[in-house]
Design a protein around this motif. Structure first.
Motif: not given
Lengths: 260, 325
Positions: B69-70, B86, B90-91, B94-95
């Motif tokens: 999940s990063g 991941p 990240r940004v 995770v969307k």
């Protein structure tokens, strides 16, 4: 920015769930700085002036730094209480959301009760200003405004540095209060009343001097030499946050590789 | 969709010892041990799968989820999920995912649930139309309408968990990580949550990675299980295969008239015994059930016999034993 206000709104709603506690704490925050201010008042009643600064000038100094502190504690409280976010593991939750950690930590907590303190400082400010004879101009008003902004940035920066330490220590560190509470206490008087090294430390390392002391020299017509330089000093305080942001990002990177 | 290759991660853990003297010493000197949380882990998951990710406590489940999940950056190895790495993007990444940590809340405690949902909409920048459609669907299928206007702190655990799951689906993620979603729930809520997980998997084609200690969750949901122990992948396959591998055991519970002498049946292992009842485990590969019953009827006056397939929980215990984890 929009999101920041939405964070603000939801936490304000949360706070309003506990109305009695909110009012009591706000009243407390309103009253606490009075004891500090009373100390200031009696000091000047006894001595008249300190190093060429009279009571109302120092009151202005006091008001500016306390306003900045109140605003920072209200809006940057997320960094101030960051250790709990790390300890409970809730910081992981922020990392799986598609927004910057800075914004999310900032939005994780607001301390609305600090409006009590802010209100008190504004009263002191108004009283000091009405008793001082300053020739006002647009630039002077802007300078005064920038002074408070500069202070907010510096306090926020220190909160961030303290928060970054939590990545290594997990627990919050009281020692950092030397710089927040301590800095506030020091900077409520003009810096030239202290030893040289204290003045230098709070000018060049943690630039509280640029929040009130240096620009006040300009406002009150005490400055020697280039007025523009004194006027622009609050900008230095604002710049202070840049290295703090950098250090913060280093901390986040450390956290993501150790997962402590 | 998900490809994990040679993932390794180790942590430095401070040694903790008991006693005041040791604790004082630890203030100044600390010994560290390195724990290999993940050790060369590789697997891949296809779109639309529900994968049960199981293993005992400390096996590395949470670490894997955190890497995927990063949140965590691994020491070595690659992980490609929907074309992203991941921990690098990240940004942007995770969307596309939703994460439910069963033990932690993502909702704002003191405000109505719907307010939390709206803030999440702003955080994920979900378009209004999509948000409305998702919200309506979630309210209907998870039956949230009766308590969506209540503050989270007034909800029961089951209601809260349903809201947690809804909250992680508002932005239509393609992958959902569920970390112990049924922990502490009562039977009714558990079944509701399982049913819902199955529904969104089928209808919205969400890929689901589920970690749990409740083997009934796995049984009800996962077509495929990944078993991890000491940071290594030990088993990757269908649950049914696992069952047939270990499921040759039957549990036989026998009630009989009071009999002071213990029973001895060849080929069966006695699990418990009282003068009125005994429970035994029978390996049907070695001895048939009818043989066991014949032997029993020779020894005692039978009142009741119940034969059960071995519960999945026991199979897992056996598996953990076999792999010594």
């Amino acid at each position: 920015m929009n999101l920041y206000f939405n964070y603000l709104l939801i936490l304000f709603k949360s706070q309003m769930q506990y109305r009695t506690s909110f009012w009591l704490l706000t009243a407390g925050q309103f009253l606490v700085p009075f004891s500090l201010f009373a100390g200031l008042y009696f000091l000047f009643e006894r001595f008249g002036q300190i190093r060429g600064w009279d009571f109302f000038e120092v009151a202005l100094c006091f008001a500016v730094i306390h306003m900045a502190f109140a605003v920072s504690e209200c809006f940057a409280r997320g960094f101030d209480t960051f250790s709990s976010l790390v300890r409970t593991g809730d910081f992981d939750r922020l990392l799986v959301r598609p927004r910057s950690t800075f914004l999310q930590v900032l939005g994780s907590k607001f301390e609305f009760t600090r409006f009590g303190r802010l209100f008190q400082s504004i009263i002191v400010l108004v009283w000091a200003l009405s008793s001082l004879s300053i020739e006002w101009s647009v630039i002077k008003v802007m300078t005064l405004f920038l002074m408070v902004v500069s202070g907010v940035f510096i306090f926020t920066g220190i909160f961030m540095l303290a928060a970054t330490l939590c990545f290594w220590t997990i627990q919050g560190l009281e020692v950092v209060n030397i710089f927040t509470d301590g800095g506030r206490e020091m900077a409520q008087y003009p810096l030239n009343i202290y030893q040289k090294w204290v003045t230098r430390f709070f000018t060049f390392v943690i630039p509280f001097g640029t929040v009130n002391y240096l620009p006040l020299m300009y406002l009150l017509g005490k400055s020697e030499g280039n007025e523009l330089l004194y006027m622009l000093t609050p900008a230095a305080g604002i710049v202070f946050i840049l290295p703090c942001l950098l250090v913060w990002n280093l901390g986040v990177r450390h956290y993501r590789s150790t997962g402590s | 969709m998900i490809a994990v290759e040679g993932l390794s991660k180790s942590f430095k853990v401070a040694k903790r010892s008991t006693g005041l003297r040791q604790a004082t010493k630890a203030l100044f000197f600390r010994e560290h041990t390195t724990v290999n949380a993940l050790n060369d882990l590789s697997f891949s998951i296809n779109p639309g799968e529900i994968v049960g990710y199981i293993g005992p406590n400390g096996a590395g489940k949470s670490t894997t989820i955190k890497v995927m999940s990063g949140i965590l950056v691994p020491d070595r190895g690659t992980c490609t999920i929907m074309g992203y790495t991941p921990w690098k993007d990240r940004v942007a990444y995770v969307k596309n995912i939703g994460v439910v940590f069963g033990q932690r809340s993502q909702l704002w405690w003191d405000v109505p649930v719907i307010d939390s949902f709206e803030l999440l909409r702003d955080i994920y920048k979900v378009p209004d139309k999509e948000y409305k459609a998702n919200l309506d669907l979630l309210i209907e299928t998870l039956e949230l309408s009766t308590f969506i206007k209540l503050p989270v702190r007034q909800l029961s655990l089951g209601q809260r968990m349903r809201c947690e799951i809804a909250a992680s689906l508002l932005h239509s993620p393609k992958i959902l990580f569920l970390d112990e979603p049924t922990i502490g729930l009562d039977a009714v809520s558990k079944i509701a949550v399982r049913k819902f997980i199955k529904t969104i998997n089928l209808e919205k084609d969400v890929t689901i990675i589920l970690t749990t200690h409740d083997m009934f969750d796995i049984e009800a949901l996962a077509d495929r299980v990944l078993l991890i122990g000491k940071g290594k992948l030990l088993y990757d396959g269908r649950l049914n295969e696992l069952r047939s591998r270990f499921g040759s055991h039957k549990t036989i519970t026998v009630d009989y008239r009071v009999m002071e002498k213990p029973i001895a049946i060849s080929g069966a292992e006695l699990l418990s015994w009282t003068p009125e009842r005994c429970v035994m485990s029978v390996d049907t590969g070695k001895v048939t059930v009818s043989e066991v019953i014949t032997q029993l009827s020779n020894q005692v006056d039978l009142l009741d016999v119940a034969i059960e397939a071995r519960p999945i929980e026991e199979i897992i215990v056996q598996l953990y034993k076999e792999y010594q984890i």
